[in-house]
Design a protein around this motif. Structure first.
Motif, short mmCIF file in Angstrom:
data_model
loop_
_atom_site.label_atom_id
_atom_site.label_comp_id
_atom_site.label_asym_id
_atom_site.label_seq_id
_atom_site.Cartn_x
_atom_site.Cartn_y
_atom_site.Cartn_z
N UNK A 11 0.86 -1.18 0.00
CA UNK A 11 0.00 0.00 0.00
C UNK A 11 0.90 1.23 0.00
N UNK A 12 0.57 2.18 -0.86
CA UNK A 12 1.30 3.44 -0.92
C UNK A 12 0.49 4.50 -0.19
N UNK A 13 1.08 5.12 0.80
CA UNK A 13 0.42 6.15 1.59
C UNK A 13 0.92 7.52 1.15
N UNK A 14 -0.02 8.43 0.85
CA UNK A 14 0.39 9.74 0.37
C UNK A 14 -0.72 10.76 0.61
N UNK A 55 -1.68 -0.57 -4.23
CA UNK A 55 -2.83 0.32 -4.15
C UNK A 55 -2.35 1.60 -3.49
N UNK A 56 -3.03 2.69 -3.78
CA UNK A 56 -2.62 3.98 -3.24
C UNK A 56 -3.73 4.57 -2.38
N UNK A 57 -3.39 4.87 -1.14
CA UNK A 57 -4.30 5.63 -0.28
C UNK A 57 -3.77 7.06 -0.27
N UNK A 58 -4.48 7.98 -0.96
CA UNK A 58 -3.96 9.33 -1.15
C UNK A 58 -4.76 10.38 -0.37
N UNK A 59 -5.33 9.97 0.77
CA UNK A 59 -6.18 10.88 1.54
C UNK A 59 -5.51 11.36 2.84
N UNK A 60 -4.20 11.14 2.97
CA UNK A 60 -3.52 11.57 4.19
C UNK A 60 -3.41 13.09 4.19
N UNK A 61 -3.83 13.70 5.29
CA UNK A 61 -3.78 15.16 5.44
C UNK A 61 -2.74 15.54 6.48
N UNK A 62 -2.34 16.81 6.53
CA UNK A 62 -1.52 17.23 7.66
C UNK A 62 -2.23 16.91 8.98
N UNK A 63 -1.47 16.56 10.00
CA UNK A 63 -2.05 16.10 11.26
C UNK A 63 -3.02 14.95 11.01
N UNK A 64 -2.51 13.81 10.50
CA UNK A 64 -3.38 12.70 10.11
C UNK A 64 -4.18 12.17 11.30
N UNK A 81 -6.87 9.19 13.24
CA UNK A 81 -7.14 7.75 13.39
C UNK A 81 -8.20 7.29 12.38
N UNK A 82 -9.12 8.19 12.04
CA UNK A 82 -10.15 7.85 11.05
C UNK A 82 -9.52 7.46 9.73
N UNK A 83 -8.56 8.27 9.27
CA UNK A 83 -7.88 7.99 8.01
C UNK A 83 -7.03 6.73 8.11
N UNK A 84 -6.34 6.55 9.21
CA UNK A 84 -5.51 5.36 9.38
C UNK A 84 -6.36 4.10 9.36
N UNK A 85 -7.48 4.14 10.04
CA UNK A 85 -8.36 2.96 10.05
C UNK A 85 -8.88 2.65 8.65
N UNK A 86 -9.24 3.69 7.92
CA UNK A 86 -9.74 3.49 6.55
C UNK A 86 -8.65 2.90 5.66
N UNK A 87 -7.43 3.46 5.76
CA UNK A 87 -6.32 2.97 4.95
C UNK A 87 -5.96 1.53 5.32
N UNK A 88 -5.97 1.24 6.61
CA UNK A 88 -5.62 -0.11 7.06
C UNK A 88 -6.61 -1.14 6.54
N UNK A 89 -7.90 -0.81 6.57
CA UNK A 89 -8.91 -1.73 6.05
C UNK A 89 -8.71 -1.95 4.55
N UNK A 90 -8.41 -0.88 3.86
CA UNK A 90 -8.11 -0.92 2.43
C UNK A 90 -6.94 -1.86 2.18
N UNK A 91 -5.87 -1.70 2.99
CA UNK A 91 -4.66 -2.50 2.82
C UNK A 91 -4.88 -3.97 3.16
N UNK A 141 6.03 14.17 7.14
CA UNK A 141 5.81 13.38 8.34
C UNK A 141 4.44 12.74 8.40
N UNK A 142 3.43 13.39 7.82
CA UNK A 142 2.07 12.87 7.94
C UNK A 142 1.87 11.54 7.21
N UNK A 143 2.22 11.41 5.92
CA UNK A 143 2.09 10.11 5.28
C UNK A 143 2.96 9.03 5.92
#
Length: 395
Positions: free
Chosen positions: A46-49, A75-84, A86-96, A110-112
């Motif tokens: 998984x690519x985090x960006x 697969x690419x999860x491209x929804x990481x924002x500054x100050x990431x 837990x909501x985004x991490x959980x979504x990306x982890x499920x995706x992965x 640092x965020x991605x």
């Protein structure tokens, strides 16, 4: 100066706990990394960006080609924002997890990378969530392999065991530190950093300075952290103005990236205290606040607080930006003047905070998971009164 003997176009391998490929053109080393991953059966990643930087810098073109040539699915999860969050991490982890990812490639600042480290843990613990990680409901012992492709010269997270993610519903911004999330590989290519905005150029470099000021004055500081701290401050003092003047100055970007890398190693050893413990509540409450800006605002007041306990260390490491200092007031004022000289004069009131916010900020500093640990190693005793004074002096 010794910097003149360095060829910035030669890629060097720097071994910390992470193998770092460092230098202009280092992004091409992703081909070697992909080949290594494939040989170890790591054939899905998984690519985090974030949304844009991984593409606009040109990093993705090289990474995608390396993955394709080595027949690594991605697969690419491209929804990481500054100050990431837990909501985004959980979504990306499920995706992965659903994809069957076996490793993580983070591209960005640092965020991605921090979000990627968190996903790497959850790939090994699919029954857990990011909230479990950041509320310390368990202690992870393993994580999937991580590659950190760094696009900024500030956080140092590509070389250490730290990660920070916000729990938005609680206004918590905790930090974790586990050996299992040292990236296996990191890439620091200054040529990928020339598109940093003027503001971010300032803020990420100030982040690096904060890292070392805290790491060399904590109660677990060592001669190693003091040595690294002085070098980081010298490099930022010299090269930040050059990068501000000319964003395309690769030499300036190279040595700022090196300073940030050293800063990451420095606080991996000496840890952090006041400035980060007090900034995390600021950007947890106001997610749009840049971490580096929050640190800059707090730094003069923090230096004033800790100067009596660590005066000789501060005199030594701050000299490149503060000159000769002989008192807490001089140290604080000199830091403020340096920040103004690099275009960061802001105070908390400029960012929308007021005196009425102080009780909540103080409470978060002491109740956010992990921040009490940072405060416990500050060189002066951290009390609600002393923390409130730092915030008040930063208004």
């Amino acid at each position: 100066m010794w910097e003149q003997d360095i060829n910035i176009n030669e890629v060097r391998e720097i071994r910390t706990r992470t193998n770092v490929y460092f230098g202009c053109g280092a992004i091409k080393k992703i081909h070697d990394i992909a080949h290594d991953f494939k040989s170890k059966g790591l054939d899905k990643v998984i690519v985090m960006s974030g949304k844009n930087a991984y593409k606009t810098t040109g990093a993705w073109d090289v990474v995608e080609k390396a993955l394709q040539l080595n027949k690594i699915e991605y697969i690419n999860y491209d929804k990481v924002t500054p100050n990431p969050t837990t909501t985004a991490v959980n979504e990306a982890a499920q995706f992965a997890i659903e994809f069957g990812a076996k490793a993580v490639i983070a591209i960005g600042g640092g965020s991605p990378t921090d979000a990627g480290k968190s996903v790497a843990i959850l790939l090994k613990y699919p029954d857990k969530t990011a909230n479990d990680i950041y509320e310390f409901n368990f202690t992870p012992q393993e994580a999937a392999p991580i590659v950190a492709i760094n696009l900024t010269h500030g956080t140092g997270t590509e070389t250490n065991r730290f990660a920070v993610v916000t729990i938005p519903e609680k206004d918590y911004k905790p930090a974790i530190a586990y050996d299992c999330i040292y990236p296996t590989y990191a890439i620091d290519d200054p040529a990928l950093m020339v598109k940093l905005s003027p503001k971010q150029t300032r803020y990420v470099s100030i982040d690096a300075v904060n890292h070392v000021i805290e790491a060399c004055t904590s109660t677990v500081a060592s001669p190693y952290t003091v040595t690294l701290a002085r070098e980081v401050v010298e490099l930022v003092a010299k090269y930040l103005p050059k990068a501000i003047e000319n964003a395309e100055d690769l030499e300036a970007r190279y040595f700022l990236a090196y300073a940030a890398l050293l800063g990451g190693v420095c606080f991996d050893n000496g840890l952090l205290h006041y400035t980060h413990a007090l900034e995390h509540p600021l950007s947890a409450v106001r997610h749009e606040l840049s971490h580096g800006l929050g640190l800059a605002i707090l730094l003069p007041a923090v230096v004033k607080n800790i100067y009596p306990a660590k005066s000789e260390t501060l005199k030594y490491i701050l000299e490149p930006i503060a000159g000769k200092i002989n008192s807490a007031e001089e140290a604080s004022n000199s830091i403020s003047e340096w920040l103004k000289s690099v275009g960061v004069p802001s105070k908390l009131k400029d960012e929308g905070f007021s005196e009425s916010d102080l009780p909540k900020l103080v409470n978060l500093a002491f109740t956010t998971p992990s921040l009490d640990g940072l405060l416990s190693i500050a060189p002066t005793k951290a009390t609600p009164e002393s923390v409130e004074e730092i915030y008040r002096n930063s208004l």
